[in-house]
Write an enzyme that holds these catalytic residues in place. Sequence first.
Site, PDB file in Angstrom:
ATOM      1  N   GLN A 130     -12.403   9.926  -5.808  1.00  0.00           N
ATOM      2  CA  GLN A 130     -11.655  11.164  -5.976  1.00  0.00           C
ATOM      3  C   GLN A 130     -11.094  11.757  -7.323  1.00  0.00           C
ATOM      4  OE1 GLN A 130      -9.332   7.851  -4.463  1.00  0.00           O
ATOM      5  NE2 GLN A 130      -8.735   8.980  -2.655  1.00  0.00           N
ATOM      6  N   GLN A 142       0.938  -1.584  -0.272  1.00  0.00           N
ATOM      7  CA  GLN A 142      -0.398  -0.060   0.240  1.00  0.00           C
ATOM      8  C   GLN A 142       0.890   1.572  -0.106  1.00  0.00           C
ATOM      9  OE1 GLN A 142      -1.964  -1.035   3.403  1.00  0.00           O
ATOM     10  NE2 GLN A 142      -3.680  -1.127   1.597  1.00  0.00           N
ATOM     11  N   THR A 182     -13.091   5.810  -5.750  1.00  0.00           N
ATOM     12  CA  THR A 182     -11.304   5.919  -6.746  1.00  0.00           C
ATOM     13  C   THR A 182     -12.131   7.318  -7.538  1.00  0.00           C
ATOM     14  OG1 THR A 182     -10.787   3.984  -6.153  1.00  0.00           O
ATOM     15  CG2 THR A 182      -9.607   5.712  -7.462  1.00  0.00           C
ATOM     16  N   HIS A 236       1.726  11.837  -3.766  1.00  0.00           N
ATOM     17  CA  HIS A 236       0.503  12.677  -2.709  1.00  0.00           C
ATOM     18  C   HIS A 236       1.000  13.263  -1.797  1.00  0.00           C
ATOM     19  CE1 HIS A 236      -3.846  13.786  -2.754  1.00  0.00           C
ATOM     20  NE2 HIS A 236      -3.639  12.838  -2.324  1.00  0.00           N
TER      21      HIS A 236
END
Length: 243
Positions: free
Chosen positions: A187, A118, A184, A126
């Site tokens: 986002q 991850q 997602t 980011h």
Amino acid sequence: MRRRPKFLTSDCLFKIKDSNSIVNSMASTWEKIRDFYDWAVENGDKRTDPWFLVYSPIPIVVTFIIYLLICKYGPKYMLSREPFNLKYVLLVYNFALVAISAYIFWEIFFILRKKYNQITFLHVYHHGTMIFNWWAGVKYVPGGQSFFIGLLNSFVHIVMYLYYGIAAMGPHMQKYLWWKRYLTMLQLLQFFGIAVHTSYNLFTDCDFPDGFNLFVFIYIITIIILFSNFYYKTYIQKKTKKA
């Protein structure tokens, strides 16, 4: 007329002059850095200068360096250790972040649980850059147009950390997490909204500095590219391979 000492050959004199030139150049560069630093700390918005971690960029830079060190050396530290069971810690953490978004420490939990997959480039890029973006926004251009990005980002993080909070309850909650793909998409929708908002203001009569608008636009395009790549690999490419 004084004679030049024998040991001071033309080559020696050249090296001495060259060394003096390097020293003077370094001193000049350091002076420019100091001048830029003084300008940076003194030309912020006076309303936010007294705020915690806002006046000087040094605490932010130190935090960023610590963050990168944790991401790089944390997995090595945990290599010969058992993963931590952080179920209840993560429950409290994630549901607290539904209201307060402080995700800079999220990687620490990944590392302690040995979830190295991850900690991707997208994740580090980011989170590592956002700390500088928000610092610059709060110090130099608080309020006004900046509210849109903060408002949109806060809403998305409410939904995002709700998802992480449910996921932290354990594998038996996976059946309730079918909406990860849509998270997602949310986002990405956020990033496209920011891109449209920022690019529009580049061509309108707006008091918000064009330099900040341009920077945000370029940055958000890089985020869109990285998140689109993540979306493709996670939800389209994997599905194609399974088929």
